[in-house]
Design a protein around this motif. Structure first.
Motif, PDB file in Angstrom:
ATOM      1  N   SER A 155       0.652  -1.330  -0.015  1.00  0.00           N
ATOM      2  CA  SER A 155      -0.001   0.071   0.002  1.00  0.00           C
ATOM      3  C   SER A 155       0.807   1.288  -0.012  1.00  0.00           C
ATOM      4  O   SER A 155       1.327   1.930   1.064  1.00  0.00           O
ATOM      5  CB  SER A 155      -0.886  -0.071   1.125  1.00  0.00           C
ATOM      6  OG  SER A 155      -1.907   0.877   1.223  1.00  0.00           O
ATOM      7  N   PRO A 156       1.248   1.620  -1.246  1.00  0.00           N
ATOM      8  CA  PRO A 156       2.065   3.066  -1.162  1.00  0.00           C
ATOM      9  C   PRO A 156       1.426   4.122  -0.656  1.00  0.00           C
ATOM     10  O   PRO A 156       0.255   4.410  -0.971  1.00  0.00           O
ATOM     11  CB  PRO A 156       2.358   3.017  -2.710  1.00  0.00           C
ATOM     12  CG  PRO A 156       1.941   1.754  -3.397  1.00  0.00           C
ATOM     13  CD  PRO A 156       0.740   1.186  -2.568  1.00  0.00           C
ATOM     14  N   SER A 157       2.222   4.792   0.452  1.00  0.00           N
ATOM     15  CA  SER A 157       1.657   6.020   0.954  1.00  0.00           C
ATOM     16  C   SER A 157       1.885   7.320   0.303  1.00  0.00           C
ATOM     17  O   SER A 157       3.205   7.717  -0.089  1.00  0.00           O
ATOM     18  CB  SER A 157       2.112   6.191   2.315  1.00  0.00           C
ATOM     19  OG  SER A 157       1.851   7.563   2.638  1.00  0.00           O
ATOM     20  N   ALA A 217       0.776   1.291 -12.611  1.00  0.00           N
ATOM     21  CA  ALA A 217       1.495   0.352 -13.332  1.00  0.00           C
ATOM     22  C   ALA A 217       2.080  -0.569 -12.640  1.00  0.00           C
ATOM     23  O   ALA A 217       2.929  -1.637 -13.280  1.00  0.00           O
ATOM     24  CB  ALA A 217       2.477   0.919 -14.441  1.00  0.00           C
ATOM     25  N   SER A 218       2.108  -0.637 -11.461  1.00  0.00           N
ATOM     26  CA  SER A 218       2.752  -1.487 -10.414  1.00  0.00           C
ATOM     27  C   SER A 218       1.827  -2.725  -9.781  1.00  0.00           C
ATOM     28  O   SER A 218       0.719  -2.751 -10.237  1.00  0.00           O
ATOM     29  CB  SER A 218       3.465  -0.677  -9.179  1.00  0.00           C
ATOM     30  OG  SER A 218       2.362  -0.587  -8.336  1.00  0.00           O
ATOM     31  N   GLN A 219       2.608  -3.647  -9.066  1.00  0.00           N
ATOM     32  CA  GLN A 219       1.915  -4.673  -8.499  1.00  0.00           C
ATOM     33  C   GLN A 219       1.198  -4.211  -7.309  1.00  0.00           C
ATOM     34  O   GLN A 219       0.854  -5.133  -6.575  1.00  0.00           O
ATOM     35  CB  GLN A 219       2.834  -5.879  -8.253  1.00  0.00           C
ATOM     36  CG  GLN A 219       3.099  -6.447  -9.559  1.00  0.00           C
ATOM     37  CD  GLN A 219       4.122  -7.723  -9.462  1.00  0.00           C
ATOM     38  OE1 GLN A 219       5.204  -7.277  -8.944  1.00  0.00           O
ATOM     39  NE2 GLN A 219       3.783  -8.765  -9.704  1.00  0.00           N
ATOM     40  N   ALA A 220       1.453  -2.961  -6.979  1.00  0.00           N
ATOM     41  CA  ALA A 220       0.295  -2.656  -5.437  1.00  0.00           C
ATOM     42  C   ALA A 220      -0.906  -3.051  -5.675  1.00  0.00           C
ATOM     43  O   ALA A 220      -1.419  -2.644  -6.731  1.00  0.00           O
ATOM     44  CB  ALA A 220       0.985  -1.045  -5.241  1.00  0.00           C
ATOM     45  N   GLU A 221      -1.416  -3.314  -4.658  1.00  0.00           N
ATOM     46  CA  GLU A 221      -3.087  -3.637  -4.446  1.00  0.00           C
ATOM     47  C   GLU A 221      -3.580  -2.466  -4.126  1.00  0.00           C
ATOM     48  O   GLU A 221      -4.834  -2.128  -4.541  1.00  0.00           O
ATOM     49  CB  GLU A 221      -3.415  -4.745  -3.749  1.00  0.00           C
ATOM     50  CG  GLU A 221      -2.855  -6.064  -4.378  1.00  0.00           C
ATOM     51  CD  GLU A 221      -1.358  -6.620  -3.876  1.00  0.00           C
ATOM     52  OE1 GLU A 221      -0.743  -5.567  -3.336  1.00  0.00           O
ATOM     53  OE2 GLU A 221      -0.994  -7.672  -4.288  1.00  0.00           O
ATOM     54  N   TRP A 222      -3.009  -1.524  -3.239  1.00  0.00           N
ATOM     55  CA  TRP A 222      -3.774  -0.435  -2.683  1.00  0.00           C
ATOM     56  C   TRP A 222      -3.137   0.818  -2.710  1.00  0.00           C
ATOM     57  O   TRP A 222      -2.021   0.566  -3.208  1.00  0.00           O
ATOM     58  CB  TRP A 222      -3.780  -0.851  -1.166  1.00  0.00           C
ATOM     59  CG  TRP A 222      -4.752  -2.071  -0.704  1.00  0.00           C
ATOM     60  CD1 TRP A 222      -5.362  -3.011  -1.427  1.00  0.00           C
ATOM     61  CD2 TRP A 222      -4.849  -2.681   0.879  1.00  0.00           C
ATOM     62  NE1 TRP A 222      -5.974  -3.994  -0.559  1.00  0.00           N
ATOM     63  CE2 TRP A 222      -5.639  -3.587   0.537  1.00  0.00           C
ATOM     64  CE3 TRP A 222      -4.246  -2.204   1.835  1.00  0.00           C
ATOM     65  CZ2 TRP A 222      -6.047  -4.500   1.862  1.00  0.00           C
ATOM     66  CZ3 TRP A 222      -4.702  -3.003   2.913  1.00  0.00           C
ATOM     67  CH2 TRP A 222      -5.372  -4.076   2.974  1.00  0.00           C
ATOM     68  N   ILE A 223      -3.622   1.847  -2.386  1.00  0.00           N
ATOM     69  CA  ILE A 223      -2.865   3.033  -2.327  1.00  0.00           C
ATOM     70  C   ILE A 223      -3.463   3.545  -0.809  1.00  0.00           C
ATOM     71  O   ILE A 223      -4.596   3.561  -0.635  1.00  0.00           O
ATOM     72  CB  ILE A 223      -3.540   4.079  -3.382  1.00  0.00           C
ATOM     73  CG1 ILE A 223      -2.869   3.596  -4.683  1.00  0.00           C
ATOM     74  CG2 ILE A 223      -2.979   5.406  -3.174  1.00  0.00           C
ATOM     75  CD1 ILE A 223      -3.498   4.336  -5.995  1.00  0.00           C
ATOM     76  N   HIS A 224      -2.264   4.034   0.012  1.00  0.00           N
ATOM     77  CA  HIS A 224      -2.591   4.476   1.206  1.00  0.00           C
ATOM     78  C   HIS A 224      -2.816   5.939   1.369  1.00  0.00           C
ATOM     79  O   HIS A 224      -2.032   6.445   0.838  1.00  0.00           O
ATOM     80  CB  HIS A 224      -1.161   4.041   2.023  1.00  0.00           C
ATOM     81  CG  HIS A 224      -1.387   4.213   3.514  1.00  0.00           C
ATOM     82  ND1 HIS A 224      -2.371   3.175   4.267  1.00  0.00           N
ATOM     83  CD2 HIS A 224      -1.031   5.128   4.419  1.00  0.00           C
ATOM     84  CE1 HIS A 224      -2.036   3.727   5.715  1.00  0.00           C
ATOM     85  NE2 HIS A 224      -1.300   4.608   5.642  1.00  0.00           N
ATOM     86  N   LEU A 225      -3.689   6.504   2.007  1.00  0.00           N
ATOM     87  CA  LEU A 225      -4.122   7.742   2.041  1.00  0.00           C
ATOM     88  C   LEU A 225      -4.005   8.254   3.460  1.00  0.00           C
ATOM     89  O   LEU A 225      -4.659   7.699   4.319  1.00  0.00           O
ATOM     90  CB  LEU A 225      -5.403   8.330   1.683  1.00  0.00           C
ATOM     91  CG  LEU A 225      -5.928   7.644   0.166  1.00  0.00           C
ATOM     92  CD1 LEU A 225      -7.064   7.867  -0.155  1.00  0.00           C
ATOM     93  CD2 LEU A 225      -4.884   8.129  -0.964  1.00  0.00           C
ATOM     94  N   ASP A 226      -3.133   9.206   4.102  1.00  0.00           N
ATOM     95  CA  ASP A 226      -2.773   9.426   5.192  1.00  0.00           C
ATOM     96  C   ASP A 226      -3.710  10.732   5.529  1.00  0.00           C
ATOM     97  O   ASP A 226      -3.152  11.766   5.061  1.00  0.00           O
ATOM     98  CB  ASP A 226      -1.458   9.608   5.479  1.00  0.00           C
ATOM     99  CG  ASP A 226      -0.659   8.378   5.807  1.00  0.00           C
ATOM    100  OD1 ASP A 226      -0.885   7.588   6.676  1.00  0.00           O
ATOM    101  OD2 ASP A 226       0.331   7.972   4.949  1.00  0.00           O
TER     102      ASP A 226
END
Ligand code: DX5
Ligand code: ZN
Length: 216
Positions: A6-8, A26-35
């Protein structure tokens, strides 16, 4: 178990947010982390609904929102309407945590509970069955780019054990100071999702760094 990344975006270049999100797309990240920070629960202010709505239009990834705010109950419906998938509140910010998790579920989202570095895992024993995600903070919340606190390893193992005892199946997520040196051990101990800000966005090749962080 699958290793979710989960990239922040707190560590992203906000003047080029579209391009940053495209790298994640374009990556294999499943989530996006929102702070989400309010300057009260944590000593920093980040961003809110207008930014989230734009991100939602730009990506198909699951949005993993980490609320570092007081009175999160006041905003749950709005987060649901903004297209959040996982909505995580802090144990330390919720007087009626059970009710808060129910409200998150009733707004169509998965519900997470985050604990600060000083908060013991056993305080989750009566709520863990109601959560879809337990977020173990491995830095004091408020900023990206901080050093990983090593007693997190023990807390991940304790959470895994608590899940077993309670026959519960929340995902264990770890957030703060994650890099290629600590990721493998965190997975081994039971983490299912890792948040990374600096490690991904300061990398020359974020897509490859995400691939490496998955350790699969
Ligand atoms: C800290 C935030 C983290 C942070 C992670 O308050 O909750 O999600 O952005 O950033 P890094 O990976 O740089 O520690
Ligand atoms: Zn976070």
């Amino acid at each position: 178990m699958k290793h979710i990344i989960s990239p922040s975006i707190l560590a992203a270049d906000f003047a080029n947010l579209g391009a940053e999100i495209e790298k994640i797309n374009a990556s294999q990240a499943e989530w996006i982390h929102l702070d989400i920070m309010d300057g009260v629960f944590v000593p920093n202010i980040s961003f809110g609904f207008p930014v989230i709505r734009h991100i939602r239009k730009y990506t198909e990834k699951i949005l993993d929102a980490h609320l570092m705010i007081v009175n999160p109950d006041n905003y749950i419906e709005q987060f649901g309407d903004a297209g959040i998938g996982y909505l995580t509140v802090h144990y330390e910010a919720c007087t009626h945590l059970h009710r808060t998790l129910q409200k998150i579920h009733s707004c169509g989202m998965k519900a997470g509970v985050a604990i600060n570095p000083h908060t013991p895992v056993n305080l989750l024993s009566e709520i863990i069955q109601d959560a879809d995600l337990i977020l173990i903070m491995s830095v004091n919340p408020g900023f990206s780019g901080q050093k990983f606190i090593s007693n997190t390893y023990g807390k991940v193992a304790q959470t895994k054990e608590l899940l077993r005892q309670k026959n519960a199946n929340a995902i264990i997520e770890v957030d703060g100071g994650i890099d290629l040196t600590n990721a493998p051990r965190l997975y081994e101990l039971g983490a299912g999702a890792l948040v990374a800000g600096n490690t991904i966005f300061m990398s020359n090749d974020p897509i490859n760094t995400i691939y490496q962080l998955k350790c699969e």
